[in-house]
Each structure stands twice: as C-alpha cells, then as structure tokens.
Enzyme design. Structure first.
Site, PDB file in Angstrom:
ATOM      1  N   HIS A  73      -2.029   5.225  14.118  1.00  0.00           N
ATOM      2  CA  HIS A  73      -1.111   6.328  13.763  1.00  0.00           C
ATOM      3  C   HIS A  73       0.261   5.773  13.388  1.00  0.00           C
ATOM      4  O   HIS A  73       0.880   6.218  12.433  1.00  0.00           O
ATOM      5  CB  HIS A  73      -0.914   7.272  14.956  1.00  0.00           C
ATOM      6  N   MET A 107      -3.854  14.195  16.085  1.00  0.00           N
ATOM      7  CA  MET A 107      -4.239  14.967  17.277  1.00  0.00           C
ATOM      8  C   MET A 107      -3.689  14.265  18.523  1.00  0.00           C
ATOM      9  O   MET A 107      -4.212  14.437  19.626  1.00  0.00           O
ATOM     10  CB  MET A 107      -5.753  15.118  17.350  1.00  0.00           C
TER      11      MET A 107
END
Ligand code: PAF
Length: 274
Positions: free
Chosen positions: A33, A26
C-alpha cells in the site's frame, strides 16, 4: 496526514487542487500500500487514501469478520506523509440503508478464476470503487497488480462508464522470500507463513516449465507438485494469454500465470508474467 470520516470534508479540501490521486484500500496497510501511496504522491498534488473494509465484496461473512483491521496502526504508518487525506468512512457514509450492490456485466475476464470462485465479489468491488471515484473525482487512482483481475475490472468499469480518471496499475511488492504482500498474510501462523513461500515457487516453476512444455504439461506438473504440499490447497492455477485484453496491458506482457490457494484457512492469490 489528516483523517476524516465524512467525504464532504475531504471534498472541500481538494476542491481547488490541480491534481488529486486516490488510493483505495481496506486498511491493514503494508509496504505494498505504501508503495502505491508514494507513487501517487509523486504524480499528484494531494492524495486521498481511503480505508474501508467493504462488506459488499465479501462472499462469506466469516471472511469479512476475520479480515484484519487495525486503524490505529494504519494511521500511525501514514503519520509522516504530508499532502495526504485519509478517508475512514463508516458504512453510512458509503451506502444508503439496505442498499444492494450494483450488478455489472463487464469483461469476460472477470467471470473466471476469482469471479467464478467468489460469486458477487467483483460486483461488490466495482460498487465501492465506482462510488469512491464519483465521490472524489480523482485524476489518477492506484491499484496493485496482485489483484490483477480486479485491476482489469476497474479499467473496464472506467472505460464503460466513461469516467475521467487514469487507472494506474502498480507492481506487486514482495517479502524477501517472494511472498506477495497482502493484508491477509498477517493471519498466517509461523508454520503457515513458511508454507506460503510455495506460492511464488510454484509460479516461478511454471515459468521455467512453460519454456519447454505445453500448457497442459505445465499445469499438470504444478498440480502434482502442489498436491504434495501439506496444508496448501490449490483452488486454481491458470496460465492465460491476455492478448484479449491487450487494450489494458502496459508491456508486451501477454502471458500470466495465476494462482489461488488456501494455506490452512487463509486464502491467498498471486500472479506473475511468464
Ligand atoms: O484491493 C482492495 O483492497 C479492495 O478490493 C478495494 C479496491 C480497496 C475495494 O474495496
């Protein structure tokens, strides 16, 4: 790195590729990430990173509004990677007009903790992840263990729907003081950031206590401790034997402690093997 807002453009590019990895995110990308992306790049010829703040998984509109977004920064962080395609859809590329989230009724494990506190959240996550998996048909898809219930939800979804993709869980990446990396950390004030250190402290304390105390004693000590921390509101603290979902566990990690709390107004979750 190249970014695309239409999935069709990416599909054309990965059509003939041997192995494709998918890293759904997101945005507000952090080292957690990037670790998923690096792992995906080691295991696949090309990697698709999706950046989409999925409205269907927010149970509360102010949380959706507040969720940190910084696409320019995200693309900058990904600039130096070769072999990745970044998918930055708008709502129309993912959902039809007035589309509602699907209702899944998978594992009992997703009905407790996050599932109980955030009604509809996991249906929203499953809806978008199923779409992304069907859209790109990746060989492998990568998710962090910080959202452990989400990881199990997605493994269950893939099994139930018989999708041909390996779901790969990746270890939680932490700041130097142990706080689990999360896009929501950016929303903490300096004072709140210091308070947030207590999350990993409580989890580690539970790990120690549980060696020589019962479940009840351990939980009660953690609740007592947390109550004394100003501006930290514990939502739940659980120690669970996960042998019931043993199909999906990678090690002999059968017992995990889970925590959710609000630091000021910011909701944070974490878990460790104990
Ligand atoms: O973990 C997240 O960031 C989201 O829940 C996901 C898996 C990208 C789905 O929107």
């Amino acid at each position: 790195m190249r970014a695309y807002s239409s999935h069709k453009d990416i599909i054309k590019l990965v059509n003939k590729v041997d192995s494709v990895g998918l890293v759904p995110t997101m945005g507000s990308l952090h080292e957690g990430h990037l670790s998923l992306i690096r792992k995906a790049l080691m295991e696949n010829e090309k990697v698709i990173v999706s950046i989409y703040v999925n409205p269907m998984q927010f149970d509360n509109s102010s949380d959706l509004k507040k969720y940190p977004r910084n696409i320019k920064n995200d693309l900058q962080k990904l600039e130096s990677f070769s072999d990745i395609f970044v998918y930055t859809p708008n709502d129309n590329d993912i959902y039809k007009k007035k589309e509602k989230k699907k209702k899944y009724n998978f594992s009992q494990f997703t009905k407790i903790m996050e599932g109980a506190i955030r009604p509809g959240h996991f249906d929203g996550v499953a809806t978008v992840v199923e779409k992304l998996l069907r859209m790109f048909n990746p060989c492998n898809a990568y998710f962090g263990e910080k959202d452990f219930q989400q990881l199990i939800l997605i493994k269950t979804l893939v099994k139930e729907l018989k999708l041909k993709v390996n779901i790969i869980g990746c270890k939680t990446i932490r700041e130097d003081d142990g706080l689990a990396m999360s896009s929501r950390n950016k929303l903490l004030s300096i004072k709140e950031r210091k308070i947030a250190r207590n999350i990993i402290r409580l989890l580690k304390k539970a790990k120690q206590l549980y060696k020589n105390s019962t479940l009840k004693e351990t939980k009660s000590e953690i609740f007592k401790d947390a109550k004394l921390i100003k501006n930290l509101n514990l939502e739940y603290f659980e120690i669970l034997d996960l042998s019931m979902i043993s199909d999906f566990l990678e090690e002999e990690e059968e017992i995990r402690a889970f925590i959710a709390c609000k630091v000021g107004k910011i909701r944070l979750i974490d878990n460790i093997i104990i």
